[in-house]
Scaffold this motif. Structure first.
Motif, mmCIF file in Angstrom:
data_model
loop_
_atom_site.group_PDB
_atom_site.id
_atom_site.type_symbol
_atom_site.label_atom_id
_atom_site.label_comp_id
_atom_site.label_asym_id
_atom_site.label_seq_id
_atom_site.Cartn_x
_atom_site.Cartn_y
_atom_site.Cartn_z
ATOM 1 N N ARG A 1 -13.352 2.374 0.083
ATOM 2 C CA ARG A 1 -12.468 2.666 1.229
ATOM 3 C C ARG A 1 -11.136 1.920 1.090
ATOM 4 N NH1 ARG A 1 -15.777 1.205 5.542
ATOM 5 N NH2 ARG A 1 -14.750 -0.814 5.645
ATOM 6 N N VAL A 2 -11.197 0.647 0.684
ATOM 7 C CA VAL A 2 -9.987 -0.160 0.509
ATOM 8 C C VAL A 2 -9.093 0.453 -0.568
ATOM 9 C CG1 VAL A 2 -9.125 -2.404 -0.306
ATOM 10 C CG2 VAL A 2 -11.002 -2.310 1.347
ATOM 11 N N VAL A 3 -9.704 0.823 -1.689
ATOM 12 C CA VAL A 3 -8.952 1.400 -2.806
ATOM 13 C C VAL A 3 -8.336 2.745 -2.418
ATOM 14 C CG1 VAL A 3 -9.301 2.475 -5.070
ATOM 15 C CG2 VAL A 3 -10.136 0.163 -4.640
ATOM 16 N N GLU A 4 -9.104 3.566 -1.726
ATOM 17 C CA GLU A 4 -8.600 4.873 -1.307
ATOM 18 C C GLU A 4 -7.408 4.715 -0.367
ATOM 19 O OE1 GLU A 4 -7.873 8.602 -1.562
ATOM 20 O OE2 GLU A 4 -9.403 7.630 -2.778
ATOM 21 N N LYS A 5 -7.520 3.773 0.569
ATOM 22 C CA LYS A 5 -6.417 3.522 1.503
ATOM 23 C C LYS A 5 -5.180 3.039 0.747
ATOM 24 C CE LYS A 5 -5.263 1.616 5.929
ATOM 25 N NZ LYS A 5 -5.792 1.144 7.194
ATOM 26 N N ALA A 6 -5.369 2.140 -0.213
ATOM 27 C CA ALA A 6 -4.244 1.633 -1.004
ATOM 28 C C ALA A 6 -3.570 2.765 -1.778
ATOM 29 C CB ALA A 6 -4.719 0.540 -1.961
ATOM 30 N N LYS A 7 -4.375 3.636 -2.375
ATOM 31 C CA LYS A 7 -3.812 4.775 -3.125
ATOM 32 C C LYS A 7 -3.023 5.694 -2.194
ATOM 33 C CE LYS A 7 -7.262 4.960 -6.822
ATOM 34 N NZ LYS A 7 -8.424 5.691 -7.358
ATOM 35 N N GLN A 8 -3.566 5.943 -0.996
ATOM 36 C CA GLN A 8 -2.874 6.797 -0.019
ATOM 37 C C GLN A 8 -1.536 6.184 0.385
ATOM 38 O OE1 GLN A 8 -5.644 7.248 3.207
ATOM 39 N NE2 GLN A 8 -6.759 8.928 2.228
ATOM 40 N N ILE A 9 -1.538 4.866 0.613
ATOM 41 C CA ILE A 9 -0.293 4.188 0.996
ATOM 42 C C ILE A 9 0.731 4.322 -0.128
ATOM 43 C CG2 ILE A 9 0.752 1.924 1.446
ATOM 44 C CD1 ILE A 9 -1.927 1.199 2.897
ATOM 45 N N CYS A 10 0.288 4.118 -1.362
ATOM 46 C CA CYS A 10 1.200 4.233 -2.508
ATOM 47 C C CYS A 10 1.789 5.635 -2.603
ATOM 48 C CB CYS A 10 0.470 3.878 -3.809
ATOM 49 S SG CYS A 10 0.108 2.115 -3.975
ATOM 50 N N VAL A 11 0.941 6.658 -2.486
ATOM 51 C CA VAL A 11 1.410 8.047 -2.584
ATOM 52 C C VAL A 11 2.372 8.361 -1.441
ATOM 53 C CG1 VAL A 11 0.675 10.464 -2.423
ATOM 54 C CG2 VAL A 11 -0.551 8.874 -3.919
ATOM 55 N N THR A 12 2.057 7.891 -0.233
ATOM 56 C CA THR A 12 2.927 8.101 0.932
ATOM 57 C C THR A 12 4.307 7.497 0.686
ATOM 58 O OG1 THR A 12 1.028 8.060 2.411
ATOM 59 C CG2 THR A 12 3.163 7.676 3.411
ATOM 60 N N LYS A 13 4.338 6.363 -0.021
ATOM 61 C CA LYS A 13 5.601 5.675 -0.318
ATOM 62 C C LYS A 13 6.192 6.135 -1.655
ATOM 63 C CE LYS A 13 5.193 2.570 3.145
ATOM 64 N NZ LYS A 13 6.162 2.302 4.175
ATOM 65 N N LEU A 14 5.670 7.238 -2.186
ATOM 66 C CA LEU A 14 6.166 7.853 -3.421
ATOM 67 C C LEU A 14 5.993 6.976 -4.667
ATOM 68 C CD1 LEU A 14 9.411 9.439 -1.924
ATOM 69 C CD2 LEU A 14 7.148 10.479 -2.155
ATOM 70 N N VAL A 15 4.947 6.161 -4.657
ATOM 71 C CA VAL A 15 4.612 5.355 -5.835
ATOM 72 C C VAL A 15 3.339 5.965 -6.407
ATOM 73 C CG1 VAL A 15 3.988 3.069 -6.673
ATOM 74 C CG2 VAL A 15 5.673 3.307 -4.837
#
Length: 160
Positions: free
Chosen positions: A78-92
């Motif tokens: 869950r932590v990793v998925e959230k981190a990936k989502q945040i990165c994608v949202t911020k275009l990283v």
């Protein structure tokens, strides 16, 4: 010959403080550099070992460990998925995301060495002196033991 970018390691857990630290880091070091950020981003989550999470031994402990391990794996996912989502949202889109079993203090310092990071970013839970002394502070430990610059990102307190 283009020189390889220096690595920036960001430590994450399942707290709002770590989410804030990751978002702050992305906003200040990655989003504004869209196609050419100054660092290679490595996001690291430390998953406690089942035995350390349970903190007990003796009869019955062995039966509990598989359930604890399953929960810890679910939390890590869950932590990793959230981190990936945040990165994608911020275009990283090229962040390296890792889950490493162990104590967060050691895991983060070892990640700095493994990736030859020039900076480590951690959030601050904002514990007082007593709680920090009892629980131990990951950010405090890393500030003293990581072989790179350590940036501690504090979430602003909401003023009433």
């Amino acid at each position: 010959m283009a020189s390889e970018k220096q690595a920036m390691v960001v430590g994450i857990d399942d707290s709002e403080h770590s989410v804030y630290a990751l978002e702050w880091t992305l906003d200040h070091f990655f989003t504004n550099f869209a196609s050419n950020p100054p660092f290679k981003l490595v996001v690291v989550h430390s998953k406690p070992s089942p035995a350390s999470a349970v903190g007990l031994a003796g009869p019955g402990a062995a039966e509990v460990l598989p359930y604890v391990d399953s929960d810890l794996k679910r939390i890590a996912a869950r932590v990793v998925e959230k981190a990936k989502q945040i990165c994608v949202t911020k275009l990283v889109n090229d962040a390296v995301v890792e889950v490493v079993e162990g104590d967060a203090r050691n895991v983060l310092c070892e990640a700095v060495e493994r990736h030859h990071a020039s900076i480590l970013v951690v959030g601050s839970h904002g514990y007082g002196a007593i709680k920090r002394a009892v629980l131990g502070s990951v950010s405090d430990y890393c500030a003293h033991h990581a072989h790179c610059t350590v940036m501690i990102v504090k979430k602003p307190k909401i003023k009433h």
